[in-house]
Design a protein around this motif. Sequence first.
Motif, PDB file in Angstrom:
ATOM      1  N   LEU A   1       0.393  -0.900  -0.355  1.00  0.00           N
ATOM      2  CA  LEU A   1      -0.223  -0.166   0.053  1.00  0.00           C
ATOM      3  C   LEU A   1       1.004   1.545  -0.328  1.00  0.00           C
ATOM      4  O   LEU A   1       1.613   1.755   0.789  1.00  0.00           O
ATOM      5  CB  LEU A   1      -0.926   0.012   1.508  1.00  0.00           C
ATOM      6  CG  LEU A   1      -1.464  -0.737   1.584  1.00  0.00           C
ATOM      7  CD1 LEU A   1      -2.405  -1.033   3.201  1.00  0.00           C
ATOM      8  CD2 LEU A   1      -2.870  -1.021   0.235  1.00  0.00           C
ATOM      9  N   ASP A   2       0.816   2.104  -0.896  1.00  0.00           N
ATOM     10  CA  ASP A   2       1.371   3.801  -0.540  1.00  0.00           C
ATOM     11  C   ASP A   2       0.224   4.513  -0.926  1.00  0.00           C
ATOM     12  O   ASP A   2      -0.048   4.757  -1.022  1.00  0.00           O
ATOM     13  CB  ASP A   2       2.286   3.601  -2.303  1.00  0.00           C
ATOM     14  CG  ASP A   2       2.889   5.041  -2.721  1.00  0.00           C
ATOM     15  OD1 ASP A   2       2.976   5.786  -1.055  1.00  0.00           O
ATOM     16  OD2 ASP A   2       2.143   4.995  -3.675  1.00  0.00           O
ATOM     17  N   LEU A   3       0.329   4.840   1.091  1.00  0.00           N
ATOM     18  CA  LEU A   3      -0.317   5.589   1.240  1.00  0.00           C
ATOM     19  C   LEU A   3       0.449   6.959   0.841  1.00  0.00           C
ATOM     20  O   LEU A   3      -0.672   8.360   2.092  1.00  0.00           O
ATOM     21  CB  LEU A   3      -0.033   5.477   3.109  1.00  0.00           C
ATOM     22  CG  LEU A   3      -0.903   3.741   3.225  1.00  0.00           C
ATOM     23  CD1 LEU A   3      -0.732   4.288   5.045  1.00  0.00           C
ATOM     24  CD2 LEU A   3      -1.832   3.664   3.206  1.00  0.00           C
ATOM     25  N   SER A   4       1.187   7.292   0.293  1.00  0.00           N
ATOM     26  CA  SER A   4       1.469   8.973   0.252  1.00  0.00           C
ATOM     27  C   SER A   4       0.420   9.128  -1.184  1.00  0.00           C
ATOM     28  O   SER A   4       0.487  10.653  -0.797  1.00  0.00           O
ATOM     29  CB  SER A   4       2.987   8.488  -0.750  1.00  0.00           C
ATOM     30  OG  SER A   4       3.306   8.101  -1.705  1.00  0.00           O
ATOM     31  N   VAL A   5      -0.423   8.728  -1.516  1.00  0.00           N
ATOM     32  CA  VAL A   5      -1.461   9.103  -2.883  1.00  0.00           C
ATOM     33  C   VAL A   5      -2.867   9.402  -1.678  1.00  0.00           C
ATOM     34  O   VAL A   5      -3.210  10.488  -2.569  1.00  0.00           O
ATOM     35  CB  VAL A   5      -1.760   8.086  -3.518  1.00  0.00           C
ATOM     36  CG1 VAL A   5      -0.452   7.558  -4.271  1.00  0.00           C
ATOM     37  CG2 VAL A   5      -2.280   6.631  -2.840  1.00  0.00           C
ATOM     38  N   LEU A   6      -2.716   9.639  -0.370  1.00  0.00           N
ATOM     39  CA  LEU A   6      -3.603   9.148   0.542  1.00  0.00           C
ATOM     40  C   LEU A   6      -3.917  11.159   1.607  1.00  0.00           C
ATOM     41  O   LEU A   6      -2.649  11.234   1.384  1.00  0.00           O
ATOM     42  CB  LEU A   6      -3.937   8.512   1.577  1.00  0.00           C
ATOM     43  CG  LEU A   6      -4.768   7.755   1.249  1.00  0.00           C
ATOM     44  CD1 LEU A   6      -4.304   6.019   1.846  1.00  0.00           C
ATOM     45  CD2 LEU A   6      -5.824   6.996  -0.141  1.00  0.00           C
ATOM     46  N   ASP A   7      -4.491  11.586   1.791  1.00  0.00           N
ATOM     47  CA  ASP A   7      -4.305  12.714   2.956  1.00  0.00           C
ATOM     48  C   ASP A   7      -4.296  12.165   4.241  1.00  0.00           C
ATOM     49  O   ASP A   7      -4.792  11.259   4.444  1.00  0.00           O
ATOM     50  CB  ASP A   7      -6.088  13.310   2.786  1.00  0.00           C
ATOM     51  CG  ASP A   7      -5.413  14.745   3.511  1.00  0.00           C
ATOM     52  OD1 ASP A   7      -4.174  14.909   4.500  1.00  0.00           O
ATOM     53  OD2 ASP A   7      -6.130  15.563   3.306  1.00  0.00           O
ATOM     54  N   ALA A   8      -3.265  12.197   4.395  1.00  0.00           N
ATOM     55  CA  ALA A   8      -2.766  12.086   5.929  1.00  0.00           C
ATOM     56  C   ALA A   8      -3.777  12.234   7.079  1.00  0.00           C
ATOM     57  O   ALA A   8      -3.732  11.637   7.915  1.00  0.00           O
ATOM     58  CB  ALA A   8      -1.305  12.303   6.212  1.00  0.00           C
TER      59      ALA A   8
END
Length: 221
Positions: free
Chosen positions: A67-74
């Motif tokens: 999962l690449d969470l960098s594409v989400l709003d933290a």
Amino acid sequence: MADSPAFEKMLDQLLLNDRTVNQVLRSRSAKTREDCPSPLPPALKLSIDKTGVYALSHNYFQEKLGLDLSVLDARQIHLSHQGKAVPIFIASEEYGVFGPGDVMFFYAQAGDSAYTRTNIYWLSLKTDGGARLSIRDATPDPSHPPLTEFKKTVHVERDDLYWVKLPKDPEKDHLFWGKINATSSLNMSVNMRNMAPGTENATIRVMMQGRTDDPIGWYLS
């Protein structure tokens, strides 16, 4: 209103079923009974068997889970346990990115029932943001003398044995380190870290539960 591309991408990675099935299940025009609860949002299941502070890095999500969470709003990352929000801390999340080098910290508790030592926490997205830990500046005052040693209370407990009959009150703790009788003994090792040099007095308190309802406390100095 359609979900953001970032949310849809995370949804694709989390769901085990086919994407076309997912679109049908998430259709806004589908008719359901009014008393049916809304479908749960996609979430990661975290199994916790030890109480303490946990750290999950961006690299962990990417390398272990894909999962690449960098594409989400933290700021939308949300942690919950039994339906209640659990505060977390993400450094630099004010920039809205959970990218390489970023780490999420949270405190979680293990289970303590007779059937499991594992608690389940859920990591998901929440559009209005999740609960966050508050922070404060704890920089030592340079005018104070440096602290070289201090007294500390260390609590050591292992829940290896569940005794259903004692204590008789069901609300009391039924978990014990071990069981001994008049002719047996129990060796319990305790690791004391960062001991100060020199000779000082220490007090050891051992709590025991007899066949009566009253616990027994022994003090050793």
